[in-house]
Design an enzyme around this catalytic site. Structure first.
Site, PDB file in Angstrom:
ATOM      1  N   ASP A  81       0.839  -1.202   0.000  1.00  0.00           N
ATOM      2  CA  ASP A  81       0.000   0.000   0.000  1.00  0.00           C
ATOM      3  C   ASP A  81       0.874   1.252   0.000  1.00  0.00           C
ATOM      4  OD1 ASP A  81      -2.349  -1.392   0.067  1.00  0.00           O
ATOM      5  OD2 ASP A  81      -2.584  -1.304   2.235  1.00  0.00           O
ATOM      6  N   ASP A 121     -11.609  -4.538   5.875  1.00  0.00           N
ATOM      7  CA  ASP A 121     -10.652  -5.630   6.090  1.00  0.00           C
ATOM      8  C   ASP A 121     -10.482  -5.888   7.587  1.00  0.00           C
ATOM      9  OD1 ASP A 121     -10.251  -5.602   3.370  1.00  0.00           O
ATOM     10  OD2 ASP A 121      -8.376  -4.472   3.460  1.00  0.00           O
TER      11      ASP A 121
END
Length: 355
Positions: free
Chosen positions: A28, A310
């Site tokens: 990320d 998530d």
């Protein structure tokens, strides 16, 4: 003679590799951007898409931003990482499979997985670089652009089918795969899902993003009969309902109808769990749909909602592997999501304060 110790009421002992996850490992890259940046690349403020040719320069550009952060990510990897964090000890309760490149970003991912005490077994190849996901943050919104690259190169016969890897699959009791992986290796998902179903273990799937139901509906519906627990948010649920011509808008009704879709292992009734941001999470309990309120949070404490979904799944799974009931699983999910949205990216403090 041996003395018998009094039986202590002990929490179920956790074992290594009880939870199995497989998906797209991504690094990320997150930064705060402005509306011009979104417009330049034709992005919606709150969305998740796969990178196209026109988005390639975006990764270079976002990496040049002043405050850029790197974290090990990818939806499924995030969830198993958070489940492991919630469990704490023993280490390596969570196993993770996915494909990376033999490069610097791949090395970072390996290091980050190790730091998170996750038992990651990556398929490493050198044709494609490690996948990345740009999180373009504007206020409370985040637009995610994933460049799967190596993640797209996962091969069942080169990794999942290896005896040593399949042994790890067999060790697990709970399986979780985000819908995103349907774009990469539906045959791997099916193999794991069928194993879970045959052995009466728990297989969980996430709807993950509207585009999955829209463009990978066929792959999704092949796996659906094996799904014991289905996760999604309100937008994904609405898109799924539309694609299946449910002709209903009510989230509770969609959950009920989704629960009733055909299922192979009839010993377990499917559980459908839909989150709705700050609104109640709805879940099927037996034949009914129940609403579970999320934890209160001051809007000013919300730093970044990236990874909240998530995190919810991760918290949920941590209670599920301890064989706790649905309500407790949802409570753990809400706790984890509440922690994550107070921080940038899908990161967490050293220890959970979850009782």
């Amino acid at each position: 003679t041996h003395t018998t110790t009094p039986k202590m009421k002990k929490k179920k002992q956790q074992h290594e590799n009880t939870l199995f996850g497989m998906g797209n490992p991504l690094l990320d890259i997150s930064a705060v951007v402005d509306k011009d940046f979104l417009d330049k690349f034709g992005l919606k403020p709150n969305d998740q898409i796969l990178a196209e040719e026109k988005h390639k320069p975006l990764f270079e550009e976002i990496a040049k931003k002043s405050k850029v952060e790197y974290h090990a990510g990818g939806s499924t990897q995030n969830s198993v990482k958070i489940a492991q964090w919630m469990i704490q000890k023993p280490h390596k309760v969570a196993t993770f499979f996915g494909c990376i490149g033999t490069d610097g970003f791949g090395e970072i991912l390996k290091k980050k997985a190790e730091e998170a005490n996750v038992d990651a077994h990556y398929y490493e190849q050198n044709e494609e670089p490690t996948g990345t996901c740009a999180a373009c943050i504007t206020g409370d919104n985040r637009s995610l652009v994933a460049n799967l690259a190596a993640a797209n190169c996962y091969k069942k016969e080169k990794h999942l089918d290896l005896d040593s890897n399949w042994e790890l699959v067999k060790k697990a009791k709970v399986y979780y795969i985000a819908g995103f992986f349907l774009t990469v290796s539906p045959e791997s998902i099916l193999q794991v899902a069928q194993h879970a179903s045959d052995k009466d273990k728990i297989f969980c799937l996430n709807l993950s993003a509207p585009f999955i139901s829209q463009f990978f509906k066929e792959q999704l519906m092949k796996v659906m009969p094996y799904v014991d627990i289905l996760f999604g948010n309100e937008t994904e649920a609405a898109t799924f309902a539309k694609e299946l011509s449910f002709e209903m808008d009510d989230i509770a009704e969609i959950a009920k109808k989704t629960q009733e879709l055909p299922k192979v292992n009839t010993k377990r009734q499917r559980v459908v769990v839909f989150t709705q941001g700050k609104d109640d999470t709805v879940a099927t309990v037996g034949g009914k749909v129940t609403a579970f309120p999320v934890m209160d949070i001051d809007q000013n404490d919300i730093v970044d909602t990236n990874g909240a979904g998530d995190a919810f799944v991760g918290g949920f799974l941590s209670a599920l592997v301890k064989e706790q009931g649905l309500e407790e699983c949802i409570r753990a999910g809400h706790y984890a999501a509440n922690v994550i949205i107070r921080r940038v990216g899908c990161t967490f403090p050293e220890k959970p304060e979850f009782q």
